[in-house]
Write an enzyme that holds these catalytic residues in place. Structure first.
Site, PDB file in Angstrom:
ATOM      1  N   ASP A  13     -19.554 -56.656  69.175  1.00 35.32           N
ATOM      2  CA  ASP A  13     -19.315 -56.813  67.740  1.00 35.32           C
ATOM      3  C   ASP A  13     -18.080 -57.684  67.515  1.00 35.32           C
ATOM      4  OD1 ASP A  13     -19.934 -55.835  64.900  1.00 35.32           O
ATOM      5  OD2 ASP A  13     -17.763 -55.543  65.081  1.00 35.32           O
TER       6      ASP A  13
ATOM      7  N   TYR B 168     -11.387 -62.416  63.429  1.00 34.69           N
ATOM      8  CA  TYR B 168     -10.634 -61.815  64.538  1.00 34.69           C
ATOM      9  C   TYR B 168      -9.898 -62.882  65.377  1.00 34.69           C
ATOM     10  CZ  TYR B 168     -13.588 -57.750  63.406  1.00 34.69           C
ATOM     11  OH  TYR B 168     -14.250 -56.734  62.748  1.00 34.69           O
TER      12      TYR B 168
ATOM     13  N   LYS C  79     -19.420 -62.193  61.803  1.00 34.48           N
ATOM     14  CA  LYS C  79     -19.330 -61.892  60.365  1.00 34.48           C
ATOM     15  C   LYS C  79     -18.766 -63.078  59.585  1.00 34.48           C
ATOM     16  CE  LYS C  79     -18.277 -57.178  61.809  1.00 34.48           C
ATOM     17  NZ  LYS C  79     -17.333 -57.263  62.932  1.00 34.48           N
TER      18      LYS C  79
ATOM     19  N   HIS D  88     -18.800 -59.963  55.722  1.00 34.93           N
ATOM     20  CA  HIS D  88     -17.747 -59.069  56.231  1.00 34.93           C
ATOM     21  C   HIS D  88     -17.241 -58.101  55.146  1.00 34.93           C
ATOM     22  CE1 HIS D  88     -14.517 -59.009  59.609  1.00 34.93           C
ATOM     23  NE2 HIS D  88     -14.624 -57.828  59.069  1.00 34.93           N
TER      24      HIS D  88
HETATM   25  N1  LIG Z   1     -16.506 -54.662  59.420  1.00 40.46           N
HETATM   26  C1  LIG Z   1     -15.224 -54.394  59.293  1.00 40.46           C
HETATM   27  O1  LIG Z   1     -14.589 -54.609  58.245  1.00 40.46           O
HETATM   28  C2  LIG Z   1     -14.516 -53.778  60.455  1.00 40.46           C
HETATM   29  C3  LIG Z   1     -13.265 -53.155  60.263  1.00 40.46           C
HETATM   30  C4  LIG Z   1     -12.659 -52.548  61.353  1.00 40.46           C
HETATM   31  C5  LIG Z   1     -13.281 -52.580  62.594  1.00 40.46           C
HETATM   32  N2  LIG Z   1     -14.493 -53.229  62.783  1.00 40.46           N
HETATM   33  C6  LIG Z   1     -15.183 -53.273  64.096  1.00 40.46           C
HETATM   34  O2  LIG Z   1     -15.167 -51.976  64.681  1.00 40.46           O
HETATM   35  C7  LIG Z   1     -14.472 -52.019  65.915  1.00 40.46           C
HETATM   36  C8  LIG Z   1     -13.743 -50.711  66.189  1.00 40.46           C
HETATM   37  O3  LIG Z   1     -12.805 -50.392  65.185  1.00 40.46           O
HETATM   38  P1  LIG Z   1     -11.218 -50.451  65.435  1.00 40.46           P
HETATM   39  O4  LIG Z   1     -10.912 -51.574  66.359  1.00 40.46           O
HETATM   40  O5  LIG Z   1     -10.593 -50.424  64.096  1.00 40.46           O
HETATM   41  O6  LIG Z   1     -10.837 -49.084  66.063  1.00 40.46           O
HETATM   42  P2  LIG Z   1     -11.379 -47.948  67.074  1.00 40.46           P
HETATM   43  O7  LIG Z   1     -12.454 -48.464  67.952  1.00 40.46           O
HETATM   44  O8  LIG Z   1     -11.620 -46.751  66.235  1.00 40.46           O
HETATM   45  O9  LIG Z   1     -10.049 -47.677  67.907  1.00 40.46           O
HETATM   46  C9  LIG Z   1      -9.481 -48.653  68.733  1.00 40.46           C
HETATM   47  C10 LIG Z   1      -8.154 -48.097  69.270  1.00 40.46           C
HETATM   48  O10 LIG Z   1      -8.402 -46.934  70.067  1.00 40.46           O
HETATM   49  C11 LIG Z   1      -7.941 -47.150  71.395  1.00 40.46           C
HETATM   50  N3  LIG Z   1      -8.957 -46.523  72.276  1.00 40.46           N
HETATM   51  C12 LIG Z   1     -10.149 -47.038  72.654  1.00 40.46           C
HETATM   52  N4  LIG Z   1     -10.833 -46.156  73.408  1.00 40.46           N
HETATM   53  C13 LIG Z   1     -10.050 -45.057  73.521  1.00 40.46           C
HETATM   54  C14 LIG Z   1     -10.210 -43.821  74.195  1.00 40.46           C
HETATM   55  N5  LIG Z   1     -11.311 -43.562  74.874  1.00 40.46           N
HETATM   56  N6  LIG Z   1      -9.204 -42.919  74.112  1.00 40.46           N
HETATM   57  C15 LIG Z   1      -8.087 -43.196  73.396  1.00 40.46           C
HETATM   58  N7  LIG Z   1      -7.881 -44.354  72.732  1.00 40.46           N
HETATM   59  C16 LIG Z   1      -8.856 -45.275  72.794  1.00 40.46           C
HETATM   60  C17 LIG Z   1      -7.831 -48.651  71.566  1.00 40.46           C
HETATM   61  O11 LIG Z   1      -6.823 -48.969  72.480  1.00 40.46           O
HETATM   62  P3  LIG Z   1      -6.952 -50.082  73.662  1.00 40.46           P
HETATM   63  O12 LIG Z   1      -7.748 -51.236  73.158  1.00 40.46           O
HETATM   64  O13 LIG Z   1      -5.540 -50.428  73.923  1.00 40.46           O
HETATM   65  O14 LIG Z   1      -7.618 -49.387  74.816  1.00 40.46           O
HETATM   66  C18 LIG Z   1      -7.439 -49.073  70.152  1.00 40.46           C
HETATM   67  O15 LIG Z   1      -6.058 -48.893  69.940  1.00 40.46           O
HETATM   68  C19 LIG Z   1     -13.543 -53.236  65.753  1.00 40.46           C
HETATM   69  O16 LIG Z   1     -13.003 -53.669  66.966  1.00 40.46           O
HETATM   70  C20 LIG Z   1     -14.469 -54.212  65.077  1.00 40.46           C
HETATM   71  O17 LIG Z   1     -15.365 -54.779  66.000  1.00 40.46           O
HETATM   72  C21 LIG Z   1     -15.110 -53.801  61.708  1.00 40.46           C
END
Ligand SMILES: NC(=O)c1ccc[n+]([C@@H]2O[C@H](COP(=O)([O-])OP(=O)(O)OC[C@H]3O[C@@H](n4cnc5c(N)ncnc54)[C@H](OP(=O)(O)O)[C@@H]3O)[C@@H](O)[C@H]2O)c1
Length: 305
Positions: free
Chosen positions: A50, A55, A80, A111
């Protein structure tokens, strides 16, 4: 030993390639880290990445895809359309394809339902002199969707969808849409389960995708005692419970990590029982929280904002 289950794929209403239920998120993955994260993910079972133009790392995501050695046709790639590009969707998708080094995307999403001025004082986040977002109020999401339908028709993308659309915004889009969005990517986790919106999406045959499933950066979800109890019961981590929760309710989930061990662990999911689901479904009543809340200067009409 925890009893892990295979990661399923869900069909999309457009037909074509089904979407793998666990995808690797790439937001806030630095260019220097993300190609390695994508390569490790793909070499350890992930078949879904994704991404998004905003980004700023699509070139490196593409390099990771190539370095993995996994054939392109086996991978589901999402990008997106950024807010400043609503008036020229074809140019935007071509730019993402060029950066990724791909000749088609599996899924392209609007997005946010907020067109911004593409001629403003910044290519990503244009602002007015008073500091507020420079929105393109002369342009509608219905016009953007017409252009999304055109790039689908031309074959640049295999499916089109939206992100951050509330029920009211989807209702508006559907007044003119010829193609129903295949997915709506929204913030989803036990503190923001959005039960009503998910019911609405199911009725319209729009698949939900969970972003920030772990609660994004420095998440309180990872320290939640109720979730920890479920994790202990299954002999897994809280992260595994949070990721499994979405798949167990037929939602695609997009955990982000650039850490090798976490990338690999996050692809392992378990079956949760009714009691686990009841607990996770109800936590928002006392601990409700939305983590991603940009100030767009417009009401997005979400019931919990
Ligand atoms: N459409 C939108 O507007 C939108 C908005 C937000 C996000 N997204 C998408 O959704 C994805 C995920 O959301 P997100 O990046 O906000 O956050 P997330 O996946 O909820 O959390 C990521 C954070 O958690 C840590 N982490 C990952 N696996 C872990 C585990 N098993 N145990 C403990 N900590 C862990 C990561 O650290 P490390 O990387 O340092 O391991 C990072 O700091 C994004 O990357 C993006 O692709 C889309």
């Amino acid at each position: 030993m925890p009893s892990y289950i295979d990661v399923p794929s869900f069909p999309l209403s457009h037909g074509g390639k089904a979407i793998p239920a666990v995808g690797l998120g790439t937001w806030q993955s630095n260019p220097g880290e993300v190609s390695n994260a994508v390569k490790i993910g793909l070499q350890n079972g992930y078949r879904h990445i994704d991404g998004a133009w905003i980004y700023g790392n699509e070139k490196e995501v593409g390099e990771g895809i190539k370095a993995s050695g996994v054939p392109r046709e086996e991978i589901f790639v999402t990008s997106k359309l950024w807010c400043t590009k609503h008036r020229n969707v074809e140019a935007a998708v071509k730019e993402s394809l060029e950066l990724l080094g791909l000749d088609y995307l599996d899924l392209y999403l609007i997005h946010w339902p907020v067109p911004l001025n593409g001629q403003g004082n910044d290519p990503k986040f244009p602002k007015l002199p008073d500091g507020s977002r420079d929105r393109d109020t002369e342009w509608s999401i219905n016009q953007t969707w017409e252009q999304m339908e055109a790039i689908l028709e031309k074959g640049f993308v295999k499916a089109i969808g939206v992100s951050n659309f509330s029920e009211a915004y989807l209702d508006q889009l559907l007044t003119t849409a010829k193609v129903v969005p295949a997915v709506n990517q929204i913030e989803l986790h036990p503190y923001l389960p959005q039960h009503e919106l998910l019911e609405y999406l199911a009725k319209k045959d729009i698949l939900a995708e969970a972003y920030s499933p772990l609660g994004s950066t420095d998440s309180p979800l990872l320290k939640d005692e109720d979730i920890q109890k479920i994790a202990d019961k299954h002999g897994v981590s809280v992260g595994t419970v949070l990721i499994s929760y979405q798949v167990n309710r037929n939602v695609v989930v997009l955990p982000k990590s650039v850490t090798e061990k976490r990338i690999i662990d996050n692809y392992k999911i378990v079956k949760l029982d009714e009691e686990d689901m009841r607990t996770l479904n109800g936590l928002y009543k006392t601990k409700g929280k939305r983590f991603i809340k940009p100030d767009w200067g417009v009401d997005l009409k979400f019931s919990h904002w």
